[in-house]
Design a protein around this motif. Structure first.
Motif, short mmCIF file in Angstrom:
data_model
loop_
_atom_site.label_atom_id
_atom_site.label_comp_id
_atom_site.label_asym_id
_atom_site.label_seq_id
_atom_site.Cartn_x
_atom_site.Cartn_y
_atom_site.Cartn_z
N TRP A 1 -13.40 20.47 -46.30
CA TRP A 1 -13.88 21.23 -47.47
C TRP A 1 -12.74 21.49 -48.44
CZ3 TRP A 1 -18.69 21.43 -48.71
CH2 TRP A 1 -19.67 21.36 -47.72
N TYR A 2 -11.57 21.79 -47.92
CA TYR A 2 -10.38 22.03 -48.77
C TYR A 2 -10.02 20.76 -49.54
CZ TYR A 2 -5.41 22.54 -49.87
OH TYR A 2 -4.20 22.55 -50.51
N LEU A 3 -9.97 19.63 -48.85
CA LEU A 3 -9.63 18.37 -49.52
C LEU A 3 -10.68 17.99 -50.56
CD1 LEU A 3 -8.28 16.31 -46.50
CD2 LEU A 3 -6.96 17.37 -48.34
N GLY A 4 -11.94 18.23 -50.24
CA GLY A 4 -13.00 17.96 -51.20
C GLY A 4 -12.90 18.83 -52.44
N VAL B 1 -12.30 17.63 -56.36
CA VAL B 1 -13.16 18.02 -57.48
C VAL B 1 -12.33 18.66 -58.59
CG1 VAL B 1 -15.00 19.64 -58.17
CG2 VAL B 1 -15.25 18.25 -56.10
N ILE B 2 -11.40 19.51 -58.24
CA ILE B 2 -10.52 20.14 -59.24
C ILE B 2 -9.72 19.07 -59.99
CG2 ILE B 2 -8.49 21.61 -59.53
CD1 ILE B 2 -9.68 23.39 -57.29
N ALA B 3 -9.20 18.09 -59.26
CA ALA B 3 -8.44 17.01 -59.89
C ALA B 3 -9.31 16.19 -60.83
CB ALA B 3 -7.81 16.12 -58.83
N LEU B 4 -10.54 15.90 -60.44
CA LEU B 4 -11.45 15.14 -61.30
C LEU B 4 -11.84 15.91 -62.56
CD1 LEU B 4 -13.76 13.41 -58.68
CD2 LEU B 4 -12.07 12.34 -60.18
N VAL B 5 -12.06 17.21 -62.41
CA VAL B 5 -12.39 18.04 -63.58
C VAL B 5 -11.20 18.08 -64.54
CG1 VAL B 5 -12.88 20.41 -64.33
CG2 VAL B 5 -14.15 19.40 -62.43
N ALA B 6 -10.00 18.22 -64.01
CA ALA B 6 -8.80 18.22 -64.86
C ALA B 6 -8.64 16.89 -65.56
CB ALA B 6 -7.57 18.54 -64.02
N LEU B 7 -8.93 15.80 -64.86
CA LEU B 7 -8.82 14.47 -65.46
C LEU B 7 -9.80 14.29 -66.60
CD1 LEU B 7 -7.48 11.68 -65.24
CD2 LEU B 7 -9.32 11.06 -63.68
N VAL B 8 -10.98 14.84 -66.49
CA VAL B 8 -11.99 14.72 -67.54
C VAL B 8 -11.53 15.43 -68.81
CG1 VAL B 8 -14.32 15.47 -68.21
CG2 VAL B 8 -13.94 14.39 -65.99
N PHE B 9 -10.82 16.53 -68.69
CA PHE B 9 -10.41 17.32 -69.85
C PHE B 9 -9.11 16.87 -70.49
CE2 PHE B 9 -13.48 20.29 -67.97
CZ PHE B 9 -14.23 20.55 -69.11
N PHE B 10 -8.39 15.91 -69.89
CA PHE B 10 -7.18 15.39 -70.51
C PHE B 10 -7.55 14.44 -71.64
CE2 PHE B 10 -4.70 16.55 -66.70
CZ PHE B 10 -3.64 17.14 -67.35
N ARG B 11 -6.77 14.46 -72.71
CA ARG B 11 -6.99 13.56 -73.82
C ARG B 11 -6.00 12.40 -73.75
NH1 ARG B 11 -6.50 17.05 -79.05
NH2 ARG B 11 -4.46 17.13 -78.13
N GLU B 12 -6.39 11.28 -74.31
CA GLU B 12 -5.51 10.12 -74.37
C GLU B 12 -4.36 10.41 -75.33
OE1 GLU B 12 -3.68 6.90 -73.68
OE2 GLU B 12 -5.65 7.01 -72.76
N SER B 13 -3.14 10.12 -74.93
CA SER B 13 -1.98 10.39 -75.79
C SER B 13 -1.22 9.11 -76.11
CB SER B 13 -1.06 11.41 -75.11
OG SER B 13 -0.58 10.88 -73.89
N LYS B 14 -1.88 7.96 -76.02
CA LYS B 14 -1.22 6.68 -76.26
C LYS B 14 -0.72 6.56 -77.69
CE LYS B 14 -3.81 3.18 -76.82
NZ LYS B 14 -4.73 2.07 -76.74
N ASP B 15 -1.51 6.98 -78.66
CA ASP B 15 -1.16 6.81 -80.07
C ASP B 15 -0.62 8.07 -80.73
OD1 ASP B 15 -2.01 4.16 -79.96
OD2 ASP B 15 -4.09 4.74 -80.33
N VAL B 16 -0.25 9.07 -79.96
CA VAL B 16 0.24 10.34 -80.52
C VAL B 16 1.74 10.23 -80.75
CG1 VAL B 16 0.52 12.80 -80.09
CG2 VAL B 16 -1.58 11.63 -79.38
N ASP B 17 2.19 10.65 -81.92
CA ASP B 17 3.61 10.67 -82.24
C ASP B 17 4.17 12.04 -81.84
OD1 ASP B 17 6.13 10.16 -83.17
OD2 ASP B 17 5.61 10.47 -85.29
#
Length: 54
Positions: free
Chosen positions: A28-31, A35-51
């Protein structure tokens, strides 16, 4: 340095959970951490073209 410091807590938490509540709690802890890691990944923005030097 952050990976070493942050990585020390997961095994400590995992062994404490297994000793106090059983092996199923570790699953349950690992699950929950996944889930927390996946939620954080969804909210990250792409920074490839950011100066960053503005």
């Amino acid at each position: 340095m952050a990976a070493i410091t942050g990585g020390t807590f997961a095994p400590t938490i995992a062994s404490a959970l297994v000793m106090n509540f059983g092996i199923q709690t570790l699953g349950w802890y690992l699950g929950a951490m996944a889930v927390i890691a996946l939620v954080a990944l969804v909210f990250f923005r792409e920074s490839k073209d950011v100066d960053f030097e503005q």
